[in-house]
Structures are given as C-alpha cells and as structure tokens.
Design a protein around this motif. Structure first.
Motif, mmCIF file in Angstrom:
data_model
loop_
_atom_site.group_PDB
_atom_site.id
_atom_site.type_symbol
_atom_site.label_atom_id
_atom_site.label_comp_id
_atom_site.label_asym_id
_atom_site.label_seq_id
_atom_site.Cartn_x
_atom_site.Cartn_y
_atom_site.Cartn_z
ATOM 1 N N ASP A 42 0.858 -1.180 0.000
ATOM 2 C CA ASP A 42 0.000 0.000 0.000
ATOM 3 C C ASP A 42 0.893 1.228 0.000
ATOM 4 O O ASP A 42 1.617 1.484 0.964
ATOM 5 C CB ASP A 42 -0.912 0.023 1.228
ATOM 6 N N ALA A 43 0.823 2.006 -1.080
ATOM 7 C CA ALA A 43 1.637 3.215 -1.201
ATOM 8 C C ALA A 43 0.962 4.414 -0.547
ATOM 9 O O ALA A 43 1.626 5.379 -0.170
ATOM 10 C CB ALA A 43 1.922 3.514 -2.671
ATOM 11 N N PHE A 44 -0.373 4.371 -0.412
ATOM 12 C CA PHE A 44 -1.103 5.436 0.272
ATOM 13 C C PHE A 44 -2.422 4.902 0.798
ATOM 14 O O PHE A 44 -3.150 4.214 0.090
ATOM 15 C CB PHE A 44 -1.399 6.617 -0.654
ATOM 16 N N LEU A 45 -2.705 5.239 2.051
ATOM 17 C CA LEU A 45 -3.985 4.933 2.688
ATOM 18 C C LEU A 45 -4.583 6.239 3.199
ATOM 19 O O LEU A 45 -3.847 7.077 3.722
ATOM 20 C CB LEU A 45 -3.798 3.994 3.882
ATOM 21 N N PRO A 46 -5.906 6.421 3.098
ATOM 22 C CA PRO A 46 -6.527 7.661 3.582
ATOM 23 C C PRO A 46 -6.740 7.611 5.094
ATOM 24 O O PRO A 46 -7.849 7.718 5.597
ATOM 25 C CB PRO A 46 -7.849 7.697 2.828
ATOM 26 N N ASP A 47 -5.661 7.439 5.799
ATOM 27 C CA ASP A 47 -5.703 7.254 7.244
ATOM 28 C C ASP A 47 -4.726 8.251 7.866
ATOM 29 O O ASP A 47 -3.570 8.325 7.441
ATOM 30 C CB ASP A 47 -5.294 5.806 7.540
ATOM 31 N N LYS A 48 -5.173 8.990 8.834
ATOM 32 C CA LYS A 48 -4.324 10.021 9.446
ATOM 33 C C LYS A 48 -3.047 9.416 10.032
ATOM 34 O O LYS A 48 -1.976 10.001 9.907
ATOM 35 C CB LYS A 48 -5.100 10.781 10.511
ATOM 36 N N ASP A 49 -3.138 8.228 10.630
ATOM 37 C CA ASP A 49 -1.945 7.576 11.169
ATOM 38 C C ASP A 49 -0.950 7.241 10.055
ATOM 39 O O ASP A 49 0.252 7.387 10.226
ATOM 40 C CB ASP A 49 -2.309 6.303 11.927
ATOM 41 N N PHE A 50 -1.451 6.784 8.911
ATOM 42 C CA PHE A 50 -0.575 6.470 7.787
ATOM 43 C C PHE A 50 0.079 7.746 7.259
ATOM 44 O O PHE A 50 1.281 7.798 7.031
ATOM 45 C CB PHE A 50 -1.367 5.776 6.671
ATOM 46 N N ILE A 51 -0.719 8.793 7.064
ATOM 47 C CA ILE A 51 -0.195 10.052 6.520
ATOM 48 C C ILE A 51 0.826 10.659 7.477
ATOM 49 O O ILE A 51 1.909 11.049 7.065
ATOM 50 C CB ILE A 51 -1.339 11.046 6.236
#
Length: 161
Positions: free
Chosen positions: A94-103
C-alpha cells in the motif's frame, strides 16, 4: 446565554477531535517511488487505485516515478515493484492509505505532502522526515511463480539519511 456558549464550545472541541482523527480531505498529495537498486538495475513499477491504473513504468537507477491525487475517504493506492534485469524479485504494498496515522506516521504528514518510497537491494524503505531517515518496510519476495504481497519487515529498521 451561558448554555449557548457552552454548547458552542463543546461543538468546537468535537470538530477539533474529529479533525485529529480524519485525513486532510480534498487536499493534494503525492506518492513517489525512487530506484536506488545497485548494479544499475532497472525497476519495474505498476501503481493503481480502485479508479486509476497507471501504465507500467521502467525506472533506471536514480530515477523516480511520481503521481499526485486529491485525498478522499476512499483513496487507496498500491504498487507492484519488480527488480530487473529478470524481474523475478517482486513486492506489492500500500503506497497510500486515507488514514491520518498512515499520513502522519508513515508518510510524515502533510507538511511535505509526499510519501517517498525507495527501492533498494534488500527491500522497500519509506522516508520518514520526523526521524530524519528511512524505515525498512518490505522485503523482496524470493523468486517464484506465484508472488503475492511483500513481506513486511519483521522489525522496522531505521537508517539515517
């Protein structure tokens, strides 16, 4: 009047709490993948989302592939990478997830608005500016006929850049 002020104050606090949990919707963001493989190996890159499929790209050593998008609640990008010259070593992540923790955690937030992934001989790293270095995230799959998802690094390895 005091009751209205208290209600207004509680509403403000709840919006602030919600913003701290939600990703920054409708803002532009970038993902980049950099080829730092040794021995002048090419990197085969194929990234996609549920609504966008980028063409397969071949990167020479030192080159990067970058794309920009608008963050929505359903935004998810994943990438397949293969090591040249025979492209037997593969990883999907996963190169990007719409998750604040991921960002904020993985991609180091919106201040740079980019998530940088680096392909190296031993696996895939993500740049983490908060700690001024790279984190080892995924190992290359061993060559096989059926390669699926990349192996998550058993222990995150931190390396200063």
């Amino acid at each position: 009047m005091r009751k209205y002020l208290l209600s207004f104050f509680l509403i403000l606090i709840s919006f602030d709490s919600m913003n701290s949990l939600m990703p920054p919707l409708f803002r532009k963001f970038n993902v980049e993948i950099v080829n730092l493989l040794g021995f002048n190996k090419k990197l085969k890159v194929h990234c996609k989302s549920g609504s966008h499929d980028f063409p397969i790209t071949y990167l020479n050593s030192g080159e990067k592939f970058q794309f920009q998008f608008t963050i929505l609640l359903t935004t998810l990008y994943w990438c397949n990478l293969w090591q040249g010259p025979n492209y037997k070593h593969h990883v999907v992540f996963d190169a990007f997830l719409p998750d604040k923790d991921f960002i904020d955690g993985t991609c180091t937030g919106m201040h740079r608005n980019v998530c940088s992934w680096i392909a190296e001989e031993d696996g895939i790293y993500v740049i983490n500016k908060q700690f001024q270095g790279e984190y080892f995230m995924y190992r290359w799959d061993a060559p096989s006929k059926n390669t699926s998802t990349g192996a998550l690094a058993s222990e995150y390895e931190f390396r200063n850049t």
